[in-house]
Scaffold this active site. Structure first.
Site, PDB file in Angstrom:
ATOM      1  N   LYS A   1       0.789  -1.089  -0.366  1.00 10.62           N
ATOM      2  CA  LYS A   1      -0.359   0.383   0.220  1.00 10.62           C
ATOM      3  C   LYS A   1       0.853   1.375  -0.312  1.00 10.62           C
ATOM      4  O   LYS A   1       0.389   2.165  -0.355  1.00 10.62           O
ATOM      5  CB  LYS A   1      -0.705  -0.251   0.989  1.00 10.62           C
ATOM      6  CG  LYS A   1      -2.139  -0.950   0.696  1.00 10.62           C
ATOM      7  CD  LYS A   1      -2.463  -0.857   2.202  1.00 10.62           C
ATOM      8  CE  LYS A   1      -4.560  -1.893   1.307  1.00 10.62           C
ATOM      9  NZ  LYS A   1      -3.955  -3.636   1.529  1.00 10.62           N
TER      10      LYS A   1
HETATM   11  C1  LIG Z   1      -4.060  -4.630   0.856  1.00 13.57           C
HETATM   12  C2  LIG Z   1      -3.278  -5.389   0.126  1.00 13.57           C
HETATM   13  C3  LIG Z   1      -3.411  -6.807  -0.407  1.00 13.57           C
HETATM   14  C4  LIG Z   1      -4.810  -6.564  -1.525  1.00 13.57           C
HETATM   15  O1  LIG Z   1      -5.347  -5.444  -2.493  1.00 13.57           O
HETATM   16  P1  LIG Z   1      -6.837  -5.430  -3.264  1.00 13.57           P
HETATM   17  O2  LIG Z   1      -5.835  -3.906  -4.004  1.00 13.57           O
HETATM   18  O3  LIG Z   1      -7.330  -4.684  -1.877  1.00 13.57           O
HETATM   19  O4  LIG Z   1      -6.827  -6.137  -3.836  1.00 13.57           O
HETATM   20  C5  LIG Z   1      -3.111  -7.755  -0.594  1.00 13.57           C
HETATM   21  N1  LIG Z   1      -2.298  -8.134   0.246  1.00 13.57           N
HETATM   22  C6  LIG Z   1      -1.703  -7.119   0.964  1.00 13.57           C
HETATM   23  C7  LIG Z   1      -0.590  -7.688   1.818  1.00 13.57           C
HETATM   24  C8  LIG Z   1      -2.239  -5.973   1.511  1.00 13.57           C
HETATM   25  O5  LIG Z   1      -2.236  -5.197   1.852  1.00 13.57           O
END
Ligand SMILES: *Cc1c(COP(=O)(O)O)cnc(C)c1O
Length: 496
Positions: free
Chosen positions: A114
């Site tokens: 993120k």
């Molecule tokens: C948020 C997240 C995801 C999922 O990503 P999306 O964009 O919501 O599909 C996968 N792995 C981790 C570690 C995350 O923090």
């Protein structure tokens, strides 16, 4: 480049990128989508291949954010993806694990993918205020069960014209997550723990957003409320960059030739990360299949395989908690592209009303043309994590393990022998040390930092310095309040 709402049917009001980033969600409740998808040619790929990551980011984002200058985007990208935020030479290194190419997206300040979006989006928002003639500053409110809150705090800390206030349930986050938030630096940040669970925090934030009196009180302080939500276009567009950048890196390394198809496996929750890949493909990046990997909450696997999206099912808490989602908001953007606005609107209405919708045959075929899907239950997730560690010496986190499992099954299904399969690796294994230790069949210490040290000792792989250093850091934010008092807490922060 202009944007419209996915829910606009007749009178399609168009918005600039700056407006879209400032507003987050369209006034009709829809998501913003670009009216056209910019094209990427083979020559563009050659040019991008010769650039640094921040230069690629400025170039690619500039195709969508046409009301930002090249200089603005480059300065934002340098601030976001250079040292000290991303200390390594490449922010998104690719590691070969067996025949798979693992794209590591977690070398940023909070050790999860993120950061790729939340490091740059605050700069885009700050500039959007000036571009739209907004005289007030933005106050970002976040309710978090752990990861998003910290990534948002790191991204918004000390960004001009923005303040951020994060709420989390005092007993609902891990010791490391709590420490990450309590020690957050920056003059424009605030963190408050509340008694209750995540829903209490979330409902408190929603109530503040819906409170008209609050809006006018904040207005007097020269502030308006905004969110750091994952459906904001400003979080999506930076994610398009790393797929194109990965292709360039593989070209440069001679691991694929320009024009070769690259399949991409993405561990999916809200469908944001994988949709960014879909945009890259539609821009012209040679992507073959996109493989959607889910955990036990396999609502997307069912949808891609059968065309029925049914959220009326048991919600599981898994060892990959950032993918524990039953409504994948960004899927609305794909449906808009594939099925068109009218059908998309009817599906979303059915989901809201009945919790389920079924797409028609043509739509399903179009989805399956681009996507495949697999899911992984808890036992399988842990098995794959252990297998990859023991056989390939690669220590994956639990979310990445879900993707690896899908990638291996997908690879076995292929008839062609040689095909590049890129797997998005979304978190450092140290972010989820207890679950990783458990998967490896080791004793799991009660304390999070103890678990981190134990995993480090067993694997011999150093933990990200910023996670390890937290333990001895001084807490800045220690207050715990009742959820009813969140509004006063926000006002006090606004006036400070
Ligand atoms: C948020 C997240 C995801 C999922 O990503 P999306 O964009 O919501 O599909 C996968 N792995 C981790 C570690 C995350 O923090």
């Amino acid at each position: 480049m202009k944007f419209v709402s996915t829910r606009a049917l007749n009178n399609k009001k168009e918005y600039s990128a700056a407006e879209v980033i400032k507003q987050g969600l369209a006034p009709d409740g829809g998501l913003f989508v670009p009216t056209e998808i910019p094209a990427l040619t083979g020559e563009d790929l050659d040019r991008l291949a010769g650039m640094t990551y921040p230069e690629r980011a400025a170039e690619i984002m500039g195709l969508y954010l046409t009301d930002y200058t090249r200089e603005e985007l480059l300065s934002a990208a340098n601030a976001a993806y250079g040292a000290p935020k991303f200390p390594e030479a490449t922010p998104t290194p690719i590691t070969k694990v067996g025949d798979l190419e693992l794209l590591e997206l977690w070398h940023g300040p909070t050790s999860a993918f993120k950061d790729m979006a939340l490091q740059i989006m605050p700069h885009l928002l700050s500039m959007a205020l000036t571009k739209t003639g907004e005289t007030r500053d933005a106050l970002i409110l976040v309710a978090t069960s752990g990861d998003t809150g910290k990534a948002a705090l790191e991204g918004y800390a000390d960004v001009p014209r923005v303040k951020i206030h994060v709420f989390y349930p005092t007993d609902g986050v891990s010791r490391i997550q709590k420490k990450q938030m309590a020690t957050q630096q920056g003059s424009n940040v605030n963190v408050t723990a509340i008694y209750g669970n995540f829903d209490d925090a979330q409902n408190g934030v929603k109530a503040i957003f819906a409170d008209g009196e609050m809006a006018s009180l904040l207005d007097k302080e020269g502030l308006f409320l905004s969110s750091a939500n994952s459906i904001n276009w400003g979080r999506l567009v930076p994610q398009v960059v790393y797929y194109i950048s990965a292709y360039c890196d593989l070209m440069n390394a001679g691991r694929l030739q320009k024009g070769d198809l690259m399949d991409v496996v993405v561990p999916t929750g809200n469908f944001g990360n994988i949709f960014a890949c879909c945009l890259a493909k539609r821009m012209g990046l040679p992507v073959g299949k996109m493989i959607c990997a889910s955990n036990q909450n396999n609502v997307l696997t069912d949808f891609i395989n059968n065309g029925v999206y049914d959220r009326r099912r048991t919600f599981y808490q898994t060892v990959s908690p950032s993918m524990d989602i039953l409504i994948s908001s960004n899927l609305e953007r794909l449906l808009w592209l594939v099925a068109g606005p009218e059908k998309c609107a009817s599906y979303m209405e059915a989901l809201r009303k009945d919790g389920v919708y079924a797409v028609d045959k043509e739509v399903l075929e179009a989805v399956q043309e681009e996507f495949a899907a697999y899911f992984c239950d808890e036992a399988l997730t842990k098995n794959v994590l252990r297998e990859i560690y023991e056989q390939r010496m690669y220590l994956a986190d639990t979310h990445t393990a879900v993707a690896l499992s899908a990638a291996l099954r997908y690879q076995r299904s292929l008839e062609e022998e040689k095909r590049t399969v890129l797997v998005a690796s979304t978190a450092s294994p140290y972010k989820f040390s207890p679950a990783v230790l458990e998967a490896l069949g080791k004793t799991v210490p009660e304390d999070g930092f103890e678990a981190l040290r134990s995993l480090q000792k067993i694997s011999g792989i150093p933990a990200p310095a910023r996670l390890a250093a937290l333990e001895t850091m001084e807490d800045r934010f220690t207050e715990v309040i009742a959820a009813e008092n969140m509004k006063e807490a926000v006002l006090a922060f606004a006036r400070s």
